[in-house]
Design an enzyme around this catalytic site. Structure first.
Site, PDB file in Angstrom:
ATOM      1  N   GLY A  79      18.296   7.835 -30.001  1.00 17.58           N
ATOM      2  CA  GLY A  79      17.524   6.628 -29.683  1.00 17.58           C
ATOM      3  C   GLY A  79      16.131   6.944 -29.144  1.00 17.58           C
ATOM      4  CD  GLU A 109      17.627   5.751 -33.748  1.00 16.94           C
ATOM      5  OE1 GLU A 109      18.176   5.686 -32.630  1.00 16.94           O
ATOM      6  OE2 GLU A 109      18.219   5.457 -34.804  1.00 16.94           O
ATOM      7  CD  GLU A 145      21.417   9.390 -33.623  1.00 15.78           C
ATOM      8  OE1 GLU A 145      21.061  10.420 -34.236  1.00 15.78           O
ATOM      9  OE2 GLU A 145      20.610   8.567 -33.169  1.00 15.78           O
ATOM     10  CB  ALA A 176      21.993   5.153 -27.438  1.00 12.89           C
TER      11      ALA A 176
END
Ligand code: CO8
Length: 259
Positions: free
Chosen positions: A110, A113, A133, A65
């Site tokens: 992300g 993911e 993260e 992200a």
């Protein structure tokens, strides 16, 4: 539909969706997530597409992200951003049509993911995986805490998430995070070849199989078995079942309607 940060190409019953923000290693900001959302809706509605391939432009699949965008978010904004990513990835996961992530490079946070929301994962030997993260002071937020343990087991998922370590494609394959590792040059060809192996089959049967596996894995086995029985029964109401079995008996290739 025009996309600024995606390239969507459709051919031979496949959609190839490329994240195209290479200067930021395809980091996921709100815009790219909203474009992804629209592209998945488009692919879902398009009867000419049977299989989705997701890949990245440049040296990364997705490096996570967008940290610059997240840096100054407050709790409510962070929650909303997390929910946006969760919603888009769940849309990919629950797409009736099978999806393949062709992981060309970094798949971090992300990015890992996103890859996990696809049904199958093929990685270039240069790909790297991780959920880093906690090193940024946050938890995985696009459902990594849920999908990673389902894919690799609780202990391995906890190790990867608690340490934030980055692993190479080979290790990702050894723990079941990716299906196959191939050399960089042949990555897209391998993904296309896997897509073709799916497309030659009865597509309703493929989609019902996906539904049965996913519903079963998310619930108890008795419910899963019941779902399978119902979908198996439903296959006998399709032209594909008649054609598939007739072709076998007649010793010829099946010519499925849903192609
Ligand atoms: N966000 C924003 N920009 C990024 C990101 C990112 N995740 N990753 C790379 N970039 C940018 C860099 O800032 C750089 O930009 P610029 O050229 O303008 O300085 C450009 O991409 C190239 O990156 P590098 O120069 O760093 O390239 P390297 O080859 O040296 O390093 C790495 C590659 C190792 C991948 C490195 O870029 C890196 O560590 N990136 C961050 C990886 C990371 O921590 N990802 C996890 C992010 S958090 C997350 O994904 C949480 C998901 C859930 C969110 C829920 C929200 C509530």
């Amino acid at each position: 539909m025009n996309y600024e940060m995606l390239i969507l190409e459709k051919k031979d019953r496949m959609a190839i969706l490329k994240l195209n923000r290479p200067n930021a290693l395809n980091a996921l900001n709100s815009q790219i997530l909203l474009e992804l959302d629209k592209a998945i809706d488009n692919i879902k509605e398009d009867d000419s597409v049977d299989v989705l391939i997701v890949t990245g432009e440049g040296k990364a699949f997705v490096a996570g992200a967008d940290i610059s965008q997240m840096k100054d978010l407050n709790a409510e904004e962070g929650r909303k951003f997390g929910i946006l990513g969760q919603r888009v990835f769940r849309k990919i996961e629950t797409l009736e049509k099978p999806s393949i992530a062709a992981i060309n490079g970094f798949a971090l946070g992300g990015g890992c993911e996103l890859a996990m929301s696809c049904d199958l994962r093929i990685a270039s030997e240069r790909a790297k995986f991780g959920q880093p993260e906690v090193g940024l002071g946050i938890t995985p937020g696009f459902s990594g805490t849920q999908r990673l343990p389902r894919l690799v087991g609780v202990a391995k998922a906890k190790e990867l998430i608690f340490t934030g370590k980055i692993i190479k494609a080979e290790e990702a394959q050894s723990i079941g995070l990716v299906n196959k590792v191939v050399d960089k040059e042949s990555l897209l060809d391998e993904a296309i070849s896997m897509a073709q192996s799916i497309i030659k089959n009865g597509q309703l049967a493929v989609r019902y199989s996906k539904m049965a596996i996913d519903r079963g894995m998310q619930g108890d086995i008795d419910t899963g078995i019941e779902v399978e029985a119902n979908l198996f029964g439903l296959c006998f109401a399709t032209k594909d079942q008649k054609e598939g079995m007739t072709a076998f008996v007649e010793k010829r290739e099946a010519n499925f309607e849903t192609k």
